[in-house]
Design an enzyme around this catalytic site. Sequence first.
Site, short mmCIF file in Angstrom:
data_model
loop_
_atom_site.label_atom_id
_atom_site.label_comp_id
_atom_site.label_asym_id
_atom_site.label_seq_id
_atom_site.Cartn_x
_atom_site.Cartn_y
_atom_site.Cartn_z
N ILE A 147 33.36 40.12 55.78
CA ILE A 147 32.75 39.14 56.14
C ILE A 147 31.23 39.33 56.56
O ILE A 147 31.22 39.98 57.57
CB ILE A 147 33.52 38.17 56.92
CG1 ILE A 147 34.90 37.72 56.48
CG2 ILE A 147 32.48 36.89 57.32
CD1 ILE A 147 35.08 37.12 55.32
N SER A 148 30.36 39.04 55.59
CA SER A 148 28.79 39.22 55.73
C SER A 148 28.48 38.52 57.11
O SER A 148 28.90 37.37 57.42
CB SER A 148 28.02 38.87 54.63
OG SER A 148 28.36 39.68 53.64
N ASN A 234 29.31 28.17 43.20
CA ASN A 234 28.30 27.70 42.16
C ASN A 234 26.95 27.50 42.65
O ASN A 234 26.06 27.44 41.70
CB ASN A 234 28.88 26.51 41.49
CG ASN A 234 30.06 26.66 40.22
OD1 ASN A 234 29.84 27.81 39.80
ND2 ASN A 234 30.93 25.75 40.43
N GLU A 355 31.17 37.45 45.95
CA GLU A 355 31.12 36.39 45.54
C GLU A 355 31.37 36.12 44.06
O GLU A 355 30.85 35.27 43.13
CB GLU A 355 29.60 35.56 45.57
CG GLU A 355 29.34 35.16 47.20
CD GLU A 355 28.19 35.01 47.47
OE1 GLU A 355 27.52 33.99 47.07
OE2 GLU A 355 27.52 35.97 48.07
C1 LIG Z 1 29.97 44.25 51.40
C2 LIG Z 1 30.86 43.04 51.17
C3 LIG Z 1 30.32 41.83 51.86
C4 LIG Z 1 31.17 40.60 51.64
N1 LIG Z 1 31.08 39.48 52.14
C5 LIG Z 1 31.81 38.43 52.10
C6 LIG Z 1 31.70 37.14 52.80
O1 LIG Z 1 30.69 37.06 53.37
N2 LIG Z 1 32.64 36.23 52.65
C7 LIG Z 1 33.90 36.55 52.05
O2 LIG Z 1 34.49 35.69 52.02
N3 LIG Z 1 33.83 37.66 51.50
C8 LIG Z 1 32.90 38.54 51.46
N4 LIG Z 1 33.11 39.80 50.53
C9 LIG Z 1 34.26 39.83 49.77
C10 LIG Z 1 34.13 39.99 48.45
O3 LIG Z 1 34.01 38.49 48.03
C11 LIG Z 1 35.44 40.46 47.59
O4 LIG Z 1 35.36 41.61 47.95
C12 LIG Z 1 35.38 39.93 46.12
O5 LIG Z 1 35.60 38.76 45.91
C13 LIG Z 1 36.66 40.77 45.36
O6 LIG Z 1 37.80 40.70 46.19
P1 LIG Z 1 38.75 42.08 46.44
O7 LIG Z 1 37.80 42.97 47.14
O8 LIG Z 1 39.89 41.44 47.44
O9 LIG Z 1 39.09 42.58 45.02
P2 LIG Z 1 40.51 41.74 44.07
O10 LIG Z 1 40.40 40.59 44.35
O11 LIG Z 1 41.62 42.76 44.75
O12 LIG Z 1 40.18 42.69 42.81
C14 LIG Z 1 40.44 43.86 42.48
C15 LIG Z 1 39.70 43.98 40.82
O13 LIG Z 1 40.58 43.25 40.14
C16 LIG Z 1 39.97 42.40 39.32
N5 LIG Z 1 40.56 41.31 39.08
C17 LIG Z 1 41.15 40.28 39.81
N6 LIG Z 1 41.70 39.35 39.05
C18 LIG Z 1 41.64 39.70 37.85
C19 LIG Z 1 41.83 38.93 36.63
N7 LIG Z 1 42.65 38.03 36.56
N8 LIG Z 1 41.63 39.76 35.58
C20 LIG Z 1 40.84 40.77 35.29
N9 LIG Z 1 40.30 41.32 36.65
C21 LIG Z 1 40.86 40.94 37.83
C22 LIG Z 1 38.71 42.23 40.05
O14 LIG Z 1 37.63 41.82 39.22
C23 LIG Z 1 38.65 43.47 40.46
O15 LIG Z 1 37.87 44.52 39.70
C24 LIG Z 1 32.40 40.76 50.55
C25 LIG Z 1 32.55 42.00 50.07
C26 LIG Z 1 31.96 43.09 50.57
C27 LIG Z 1 32.33 44.62 49.88
#
Ligand SMILES: Cc1cc2nc3c(=O)[nH]c(=O)nc-3n(C[C@H](O)[C@H](O)[C@H](O)COP(=O)(O)OP(=O)(O)OC[C@H]3O[C@@H](n4cnc5c(N)ncnc54)[C@H](O)[C@@H]3O)c2cc1C
Lengths: 375, 345
Positions: A147-148, A234, A355
Amino acid sequence: MDFELSDDVKGAIARAKDFADKYFTEEIAERADSEEQFPSDIVAISKKEKILDFSNPWQVLVTIEELVRRDPGLGISVTISAFGAEIFMFFGNDAQKEKYMNPVFAGKKSLGLGVTEASGGSDVASITTEAKLDGDSYILNGGKMFISNGQIADNFLVLARTSPAPSPEKKHRGLSVFVVDAKSPGFGINKLHGKLGVRATNTAELIFDNVRVPKENMVGEEGKGFYYIMTFFNISRIYVAAQGLGIAHGALDRLIEYSKKYADHSETGELKEDMQLAIAEIATRVEATRNITYKAASYLFKFTPNPIVTSMAKFYAAESAVFSTQKAMELMSLHGLTSDLERFFRDAKILDIWEGTTEVEKLIITRMMLKEGGA
Amino acid sequence: MEEEYEILENTVKDFNTKYVDNNSMKLENDEMGKEFVKMLADQGFLSMTYQPGAGKNTDIKAFSIVLENLAKSAPAISLKTLLTNSFLSIVNEQSILDEVAKGEKSGTVTFSDLLVGKGQNGKLLIENNRVKGEKQFVLGSDSDFIVTTLDTGELVLLRSGFKVGKKHKRLGFRSVGFASIVVDSDDFKVIDKDGTRMLQKLYEDLSVPVAAMSLGMSEGVSQKALDYAKVRTAFGHYLKDFQPLAFELTSQIAEMEILKKYFHDIVSSTVNQKEAMFLKVKALALAKDISKTSLQIHGGYGYLEDFGVEKFYRDSMALSVLFHHEEKDMEKLSGMVFESRAGFV
Ligand SMILES: Cc1cc2nc3c(=O)[nH]c(=O)nc-3n(C[C@H](O)[C@H](O)[C@H](O)COP(=O)(O)OP(=O)(O)OC[C@H]3O[C@@H](n4cnc5c(N)ncnc54)[C@H](O)[C@@H]3O)c2cc1C
């Protein structure tokens, strides 16, 4: 169709440039990056100087672009304090706007948005954080990941499950958004260390251990949280596209600067065609990214958002940022590796992830196009 | 693979399991420490180009196998091994060779003269029998001995009389020193008058070892992605089930396997320079691509160092800048392909 920016917007670009000239020194950027330290001083000054004028979203957009172009870590840190505030704007009641949104826009408070959980970020509807009604309040249990503003925000907008999903296919139902005070008892924060890039930004894991949240802290209606978050994405994805635009443009700036001094850097002294074509390609991508981002923004800012174009802008900007920084590094050789370009290269990759990952954005585009019949 | 090479490969893998995998963050981000370097030496990894008592003799296949397998776990350790062996291959002073091969002292060779224009990496000259000046972009700047070129073209061995100057930013290989050195030394030896030619030859000879490192990195990082995609779920499916992820990784792994075959062909006979450069160019590009895909598959976790993926993203990019020059190498290779000067306009 008019591609000319208004004087107000040009003014915002000029102010952002001045601000970056003054405060985004290499020394500060490097320290924030190497120590993974949020640049609180600069953020405070930016708030005092009202670098972000929230009354005009175009100004916000170009300010992000311009600041990130100078340094992504500092630029994002300065422009992320209000992350999530649009949720109040569109779905909050007057009291919530007054108490939580206005102080954020006035630069007095910071906000964070907790959607992602350890078990997944792409599949938002599968989150497991729970909010159970108990008298006049909800009790939150669970956690949020990555979480940022995690250690910085005064309040967080948190997505939690308030009722069981009616069926596995309808998991997006039964989710609600709450505003949670970071000082609430039971609210734990763990800073996450060791990010590849955007190390000036603050990222943390949030833990809710029986956190009591007054009933009136629910934002909007119960069960509509998924829709609110998607609506917010969005909006925010357009600002992420502006981050990508800034990074790609920053890489272009550095490559052009290098090419001007190429006679000194290379043995032959001539700017060969391979380099010329690379500059042209990056410059074209920057221009294309700007056009698609501004197009998505112009839909949104007229209150007719177009999620297809928004997702196109977000993924294209992310890919352009990654492409441009990589290409510039390859061509600038040791001069790139030992300059701030290496930071840009590390920072760029986050845009493919946060995002909405690039894969998820592409899926949204196609699914919506098939449903709606075009962009 | 012949038995002796299989044994060597297993030795490196065991070494990784015992000493690297549980400690790789420190070994790659902070410093390796003398004790660890001694362990590398005790395994013989640092003396692949020179063996105390036996002299100089490089089995390119054995050397490449060591680099490839070290890079699977920790690219920085592989790089340290590459630099040390490069040093040993070019230096001729017995006592120094022995100390470095045994891991008691360390040595490096600077290649920056081949990568940047004249006068772009400092000035180093002999004045009144002393080497004086500064050299930028010294990889392995924390070494006890440094081989470098002077502005007048000689290749010199600096035994002492230099110190670390400005530290450079470090995208990759963070436990390997990368800084300028400030030199005022009368403790040096001219190795060759035509230093640039000798350095160029060494750089070219490193095409296969650098490719081996790149392939090792590709194998290491793709294995992490394969493992992760089999256990992580999204939308009710394992990540491996999603076509965009599965197809992209599979296609890159296909490329990797083809390159590995080509690599084994090359190291099993006399190395041909053109093929070695083909391999290096393609292996470096693949290491960058596959690291990017693997990081992406890990989502947010890929962006954090704990998962040991982001380091490959940094190191593969750094390697491709430190041991490949887009314009110069491609021009040379194009010349070989066209059998006449090409790609220079
Ligand atoms: C520095 C940083 C700051 C962040 N800040 C925030 C924040 O402020 N608030 C917040 O809520 N989140 C935040 N995030 C989280 C970020 O939004 C998530 O990391 C992101 O949405 C991906 O989720 P995940 O890491 O769980 O990956 P996963 O959802 O596990 O995905 C892993 C991989 O699988 C792929 N994948 C998943 N589903 C599919 C599909 N159906 N078809 C093809 N490929 C797929 C994805 O594209 C990815 O390559 C932050 C992350 C980072 C690293």
